[in-house]
Scaffold this motif. Structure first.
Motif, short mmCIF file in Angstrom:
data_model
loop_
_atom_site.label_atom_id
_atom_site.label_comp_id
_atom_site.label_asym_id
_atom_site.label_seq_id
_atom_site.Cartn_x
_atom_site.Cartn_y
_atom_site.Cartn_z
N SER A 143 -0.20 -6.37 -8.70
CA SER A 143 0.45 -5.95 -10.17
C SER A 143 1.43 -4.78 -9.54
CB SER A 143 -0.67 -5.45 -10.94
OG SER A 143 -1.09 -4.31 -10.43
N ALA A 144 2.34 -4.43 -10.78
CA ALA A 144 3.20 -3.37 -10.62
C ALA A 144 3.48 -2.78 -11.94
CB ALA A 144 4.75 -3.97 -10.17
N GLU A 145 3.86 -1.56 -11.82
CA GLU A 145 4.18 -0.70 -13.19
C GLU A 145 5.91 -0.18 -13.01
OE1 GLU A 145 1.63 2.20 -14.01
OE2 GLU A 145 -0.09 0.99 -14.26
N GLY A 146 6.14 -0.31 -14.16
CA GLY A 146 7.77 0.27 -14.15
C GLY A 146 8.05 0.67 -15.66
N GLU A 147 9.13 1.27 -15.83
CA GLU A 147 9.42 1.97 -17.14
C GLU A 147 10.95 1.76 -17.61
OE1 GLU A 147 8.52 5.91 -16.63
OE2 GLU A 147 10.61 6.39 -15.46
N GLY A 185 1.35 -8.21 -14.09
CA GLY A 185 0.24 -9.19 -13.16
C GLY A 185 0.99 -10.10 -12.39
N GLN A 186 0.08 -10.75 -11.50
CA GLN A 186 0.62 -11.83 -10.54
C GLN A 186 1.19 -13.22 -11.65
OE1 GLN A 186 -1.94 -12.58 -7.36
NE2 GLN A 186 -0.77 -11.71 -6.00
N ASP A 187 0.84 -13.34 -12.61
CA ASP A 187 1.27 -14.41 -13.25
C ASP A 187 2.45 -14.24 -13.95
OD1 ASP A 187 0.58 -12.63 -15.44
OD2 ASP A 187 -0.94 -13.86 -16.65
N SER A 232 12.44 -4.40 -15.38
CA SER A 232 12.58 -3.35 -14.44
C SER A 232 11.29 -3.35 -13.74
CB SER A 232 12.78 -1.88 -14.92
OG SER A 232 12.49 -1.02 -14.27
N THR A 233 10.25 -3.65 -14.38
CA THR A 233 8.91 -3.59 -13.48
C THR A 233 9.12 -5.11 -12.59
OG1 THR A 233 7.85 -2.45 -15.33
CG2 THR A 233 6.59 -3.93 -13.53
N VAL A 234 9.51 -6.23 -13.13
CA VAL A 234 9.55 -7.41 -12.69
C VAL A 234 10.54 -7.32 -11.40
CG1 VAL A 234 10.32 -9.84 -12.67
CG2 VAL A 234 8.87 -8.96 -14.57
N ALA A 235 11.49 -6.83 -11.45
CA ALA A 235 12.42 -6.74 -10.31
C ALA A 235 11.57 -5.89 -9.17
CB ALA A 235 13.80 -5.74 -10.61
N GLU A 236 11.03 -4.62 -9.62
CA GLU A 236 10.25 -4.04 -8.43
C GLU A 236 9.10 -4.60 -8.00
OE1 GLU A 236 9.12 -0.30 -10.04
OE2 GLU A 236 11.00 0.51 -10.60
N PHE A 237 8.56 -5.53 -8.76
CA PHE A 237 7.39 -6.32 -8.50
C PHE A 237 7.84 -7.29 -7.47
CE2 PHE A 237 3.60 -9.06 -9.82
CZ PHE A 237 2.71 -8.65 -8.89
N MET A 238 9.10 -8.22 -7.52
CA MET A 238 9.62 -9.34 -6.76
C MET A 238 10.07 -8.51 -5.49
SD MET A 238 11.61 -11.48 -9.54
CE MET A 238 12.16 -12.53 -8.24
N SER A 239 10.59 -7.52 -5.65
CA SER A 239 11.06 -6.71 -4.23
C SER A 239 9.77 -6.41 -3.44
CB SER A 239 11.72 -5.69 -4.42
OG SER A 239 12.13 -4.80 -3.49
N ALA A 240 8.63 -5.96 -3.90
CA ALA A 240 7.49 -5.53 -3.26
C ALA A 240 6.80 -6.90 -2.72
CB ALA A 240 6.48 -4.81 -4.07
N GLN A 241 6.88 -7.90 -3.23
CA GLN A 241 6.32 -9.17 -2.91
C GLN A 241 7.15 -9.67 -1.76
OE1 GLN A 241 6.12 -11.54 -6.55
NE2 GLN A 241 3.89 -11.31 -6.44
N SER A 242 8.46 -9.61 -1.80
CA SER A 242 9.24 -10.33 -0.68
C SER A 242 9.07 -9.51 0.51
CB SER A 242 10.93 -9.99 -1.39
OG SER A 242 11.74 -10.32 -0.24
N GLN A 243 8.91 -7.97 0.29
CA GLN A 243 8.70 -7.02 1.40
C GLN A 243 7.31 -7.47 2.24
OE1 GLN A 243 9.07 -3.09 0.27
NE2 GLN A 243 11.52 -3.21 -0.16
#
Length: 252
Positions: free
Chosen positions: A33-37, A48-50, A81-92
């Motif tokens: 999961s990821a959190e953002g604002e 979440g992952q979905d 913003s949260t989705v962008a951070e989540f996708m970046s973390a998943q890519s890494q």
């Protein structure tokens, strides 16, 4: 010929089983999961992952950061913003794993010819209970399989992806719109919001999100009956029952 077919089916099943295990290990190593604002920090969203929001919450002094007429847009902005951070973390996480080498190794094992001197017993053809399966003839099963795939091919693959569902809180002042894997929109009555503390607003966010997720689940289920999958599952049992007993092939 029959033995060769069974051996190839066994190898393919072993390959798919190992591939599923590899995918499971990759998923375990990915962020869950990821959190953002939003830019002003008025709203925080957890995804979440979905791809759907798991929670939406306004901060205590949200009115100082965003006006009541902007709070709905702040939710959408925070989600993006949260989705962008989540996708970046998943890519890494994906780039740092050895999934490609493992997948290549499985592919090489699958492609390598099986030596006649190899006495390693292959895995069972299937763990499915075939004791009560009475298969039809090979021709009938093959015709049914082709017909089932034709039915699947005629379905609109984008129908589920285009589904949208709305959910509202008990007062109807907050509405969230979800699509498969995405928050499509959020509307908040500004006059009502201006009188709400973070506690009242967050209660409405929670209710609207829960209602929207339930509505989306119902909409997806209504568009995927599962009948085709059940039919293919039955056909798989018949095919495995035939292949597990070579006499059935020669008798037909």
């Amino acid at each position: 010929m029959t033995d060769d077919i069974i051996q190839e089916l066994q190898r393919f099943q072993q390959y798919t089983s190992q591939l599923h295990g590899l995918i499971a290990r990759i998923q375990e190593g990915m962020p869950q999961s990821a959190e953002g604002e939003d830019a002003q920090g008025a709203v925080r969203v957890r995804v979440g992952q979905d791809g759907l929001p798991e929670s939406v919450a306004a901060v205590r002094d949200w009115q100082r950061r965003r006006g009541p007429e902007q709070i709905g847009a702040a939710v959408v902005e925070a989600y993006g913003s949260t989705v962008a951070e989540f996708m970046s973390a998943q890519s890494q996480a994906l780039s740092s794993s050895d999934w490609r080498e493992r997948a290549d190794g499985l592919q090489q094992d699958m492609s390598a010819p099986r030596s006649s001197a190899d006495t390693t017993p292959p895995p069972e053809v299937s763990q499915r209970d075939l004791r009560h399966v009475v298969p039809r003839s090979i021709d009938e099963v093959a015709e049914a399989v082709i017909s089932s795939f034709d039915d699947l091919a005629r379905q609109d693959p984008g129908a589920v992806e285009r589904i949208q569902a709305e959910g509202s809180d008990s007062t109807g002042r907050v509405t969230m719109t979800l699509s498969l894997g995405s928050l499509a929109g959020c509307t908040v009555d500004p006059g009502w919001a201006a009188k709400q503390s973070a506690v009242g607003l967050n209660r409405a966010f929670e209710e609207a999100l829960r209602d929207a997720r339930s509505a989306l689940t119902r909409a997806v289920e209504a568009n995927t009956t599962g009948g085709e999958s059940q039919q293919l599952d039955t056909l798989l049992d018949e095919a495995l029952a035939i292949l597990s007993d070579p006499r059935r092939i020669t008798d037909f």
